[in-house]
Design an enzyme around this catalytic site. Structure first.
Site, PDB file in Angstrom:
ATOM      1  N   SER A 146      32.398  33.604  34.414  1.00  0.00           N
ATOM      2  CA  SER A 146      30.614  32.426  33.953  1.00  0.00           C
ATOM      3  C   SER A 146      29.971  33.539  33.828  1.00  0.00           C
ATOM      4  O   SER A 146      30.309  34.712  34.984  1.00  0.00           O
ATOM      5  CB  SER A 146      30.420  31.312  34.758  1.00  0.00           C
ATOM      6  N   TYR A 159      28.742  29.330  43.675  1.00  0.00           N
ATOM      7  CA  TYR A 159      28.979  29.106  42.259  1.00  0.00           C
ATOM      8  C   TYR A 159      29.645  30.560  41.580  1.00  0.00           C
ATOM      9  O   TYR A 159      30.638  30.964  41.528  1.00  0.00           O
ATOM     10  CB  TYR A 159      28.847  27.721  41.934  1.00  0.00           C
TER      11      TYR A 159
END
Lengths: 253, 446
Positions: A146, A159
């Site tokens: 990501s 995250y």
């Protein structure tokens, strides 16, 4: 340039096969008659994905219902996948959770769970797959990371950390096995309209999973090391990374 | 700006393709057919929405919860022998074409855009240029699964749960969520369409040409809504048939042109629309013109420009579509409408006229019936456009016709109930948790 391109893979292992982004990658491959070994937690969802790929033209589909947090069963599953597919041309790691950042700030167990799913389980899978690919001297190991892994932000740094750690791990694996002809691809999607981001207001920056899938296939064909998808995120993240900490720490991101 | 002021998740406003009205609602995306019924039912009424390509408020619900069904986008089965396709309801017609055309199949019925979902096509029982031969979309739906808010799931077909089938086809999404559907595709051997365009002047000439060409699979006409005098109701009658000569069947390319901004409101005015209409009419020089064209520009002339609705500016457009039954000798209703438009000083950018056939629609509330259908769109210019659409609605009523809910934002409850006297029977099938802005308006409760 054309000589550097490789054919689209036809024997495909997908870990986290119910992911919307993974489906964006799998559908065009199914149209070309690929074989799949699909791993996901939910049997109903896995069945829906398998029927979709079969209808689109997949030549064979094998499924495995498994929670990928269970690293102890990775080896048996991966060995079975390699056997059923004959050879793995592409292993796509697409499983992951966004997690609850606010809870993770006060509750270590929540933070650990995010790291376990997004990073540790990936380390276990990649370790086996890297050795497998190195031994067969071919194949693509594509991992969905990501843009959040490029810099820690207060809204999702747990995250982000799991993805940032994954990026560094993949850098090392690429450095180790590149010479054996194995392609290691780190995929860094920006905002994609998926169930994971359904709670966020959908701005113009959100991309459709089908479009993201096409960009990923292009990156596989071109044997890219790192692919920002859509590519505009390479520019956005370049800017974000170059903001000095003295300013960055005051921003509301 | 104060820090941490995060009104991030306030309900956004939703609009349909016509961009009027704009209504606040919560959004719940569905990705799997098992996601519904919701584990945590919302406090408000709910309404499933597909691609949001209908024009008015059939796909909107103010202060409600919209179930975004576009994520139900999986195919389930395809039989290349029979052309029967089963897919989830959020699959778009564009996705079906990408899948089916290279395999030698085409949609049985398609509207003027391919960016609608299968669920939406059933819920509005859409029609196309082949209505005179094929009837509505619902005529080609073999079965679907309906999920009610109480968790009941049942398969509906013309023979099984046929009352639910009939209520749901054309039921505007009010009877429950359509989870998946099975439709029959038609075979083709070429992407291309044998096209013929014929110029006409006046409604009588249009009707004569239409009646003489019912053998063509696709027929439709474009009309100039601005021209007066000797040019009144001039237009081009377009007909097409699938090319019977086999050719390699390829997939369509992605559209690359998008209208990135709202055009200013003054961009579309009587003058510019009049100019466009004159140019369009004179593009075809001779009375008749034939050509072999790709299906994309033939069926979807506007789809090549994504977000063409921005042409109308922020305030959007009002669509109006009606069907009028046949009249003796002359089609006074259509003529009265065209006269009302030219008299109003407003102009419809795109006026489409077509003869509907007599294939009965399977839906209880389906729009098409034998006669002539007229579709118009007007840039919203406050009361002027509303008044004109109200006048057109009155003419529709006087001539025994009816209006199309999927293209309506203004129909009164009185009119709807006289156009669709079967609405009370239909109301018994509405899911108690479901509602829409359209339904509130035409049943005059809200």
């Amino acid at each position: 340039m054309a000589s550097k391109r490789q054919q689209l893979p036809s024997r495909v292992l997908v870990l986290g096969a119910t992911s919307a982004i993974a489906n964006g990658v799998m559908r065009p491959l199914a149209e070309q008659g690929a074989r799949f070994y699909l791993v996901a937690r939910s049997p109903e969802k896995l069945k829906a994905v398998a029927s979709d790929l079969e209808t689109r033209g997949a030549s064979a589909i094998f499924t495995c219902v498994m929670d990928l947090d269970d690293t102890a069963s990775h080896e048996a599953m991966l060995a079975e996948a390699a056997e059923k597919l004959d050879t793995i041309d592409l292993a796509l790691l697409a499983h992951g959770v966004l997690g609850d950042q606010e809870r993770a700030q006060t509750d270590y167990a929540t933070a650990e769970a995010i790291l376990r799913t997004n990073f540790l389980s990936a380390v276990s899978l990649i370790t086996w797959l890297a050795n497998y690919f190195e031994a067969t001297h071919q194949g693509t190991l594509a991992v969905i990371s990501s843009v959040a892994g490029d810099r820690g932000r207060k809204s999702n740094y747990v995250y982000g950390t799991s993805k940032g750690a994954l990026n560094i791990f993949l850098d090392g694996v690429r450095n180790r096995i590149d010479r054996s002809g194995v392609h290691v691809l780190t995929i860094k999607p920006g905002f994609v309209s998926t169930p994971m981001t359904a709670h966020l207001p959908q701005t113009g920056l959100f991309a459709h999973p089908a479009a993201v899938g096409r960009w990923i296939l292009k990156a596989i064909e071109k044997r890219k090391d790192v692919a920002y998808v859509p590519p505009i995120w390479a520019v956005i993240m370049l800017i974000i990374r170059s903001i000095p900490n003295s300013i960055f720490k005051k921003l509301n991101l | 700006m104060p820090r941490n002021s995060q009104p991030k998740f306030q309900s956004p406003k939703f609009e349909s393709w016509g961009r009027y009205p704009k209504l606040e609602a919560d959004l719940v995306p569905l990705s799997w057919t098992t996601d519904f019924p919701l584990t945590q039912p919302p406090a408000t009424k709910i309404l499933p929405v597909g691609a949001g390509r209908s024009y008015g408020d059939v796909c909107l619900l103010g202060h409600g919860t919209l179930l975004q069904a576009r994520g139900l986008d999986r195919f389930q089965h395809f039989d290349p022998q029979t052309g029967i396709l089963r897919c989830e309801a959020g699959v778009t017609l564009a996705e079906i074409l990408d899948f089916a055309v290279p395999r030698g199949f085409f949609l049985p019925v398609t509207p003027g855009t391919k960016y609608v979902t299968v669920g939406g096509a059933i819920a509005n029982d859409i029609h196309g240029k082949n209505h005179h031969i094929a009837g509505t979309f619902g005529c080609h739906v073999l079965r679907f699964e309906l999920v009610r808010s109480d968790g009941a799931r049942f398969e509906c077909s013309p023979s099984e749960n046929s009352d639910w089938f009939s209520a749901t086809v054309g039921g505007m999404g009010l009877t429950g969520l359509i989870a998946w559907a099975e439709i029959r595709l038609r075979p083709i051997v070429s992407r291309r369409i044998q096209y013929k365009g014929t110029k006409f002047v006046g409604i009588d000439e249009f009707v004569a040409i239409s009646k003489a060409n019912t053998h063509s699979e696709y027929t439709v006409a474009w009309m100039d809504s601005v021209a007066t005098g000797n040019n009144f109701a001039r237009g081009i009658f377009m007909q097409g048939d699938h090319n019977p000569q086999p050719e390699p069947l390829t997939r369509s390319k992605e559209p690359w042109l998008t209208l990135p901004l709202d055009l200013p409101e003054f961009a579309l005015n009587h003058l510019s629309i009049g100019l466009f209409n004159t140019l369009y009419y004179n593009k075809q020089f001779s009375k008749e013109k034939t050509a072999l064209v790709d299906y994309e520009p033939f069926f979807y002339p506007l789809d090549s420009i994504l977000h063409w609705n921005r042409m109308y500016g922020k305030s959007g457009l009002l669509q109006f579509q009606c069907v009028l039954p046949w009249e003796e000798n002359q089609q006074f209703g259509i003529i009265n409408m065209m006269k009302a438009i030219t008299a109003s000083g407003l102009a419809s950018f795109l006026t489409v006229i077509k003869v509907f056939g007599d294939a009965p629609s399977p839906g209880m509330l389906s729009f098409p019936m034998p006669g002539i259908t007229l579709a118009l769109d007007f840039p919203i210019r406050a009361e002027l456009s509303f008044d004109l659409v109200d006048r057109l609605a009155r003419i529709t009523q006087e001539h025994g016709g009816r209006m199309y809910p999927a293209k309506d934002a203004r129909m009164t409850a009185d009119r709807f109930q006289s156009f669709y006297p079967q609405w009370q029977e239909f109301a018994r099938y509405v899911d108690p948790a479901f509602d829409s802005a359209f339904w509130q308006r035409v049943t005059a409760r809200g």
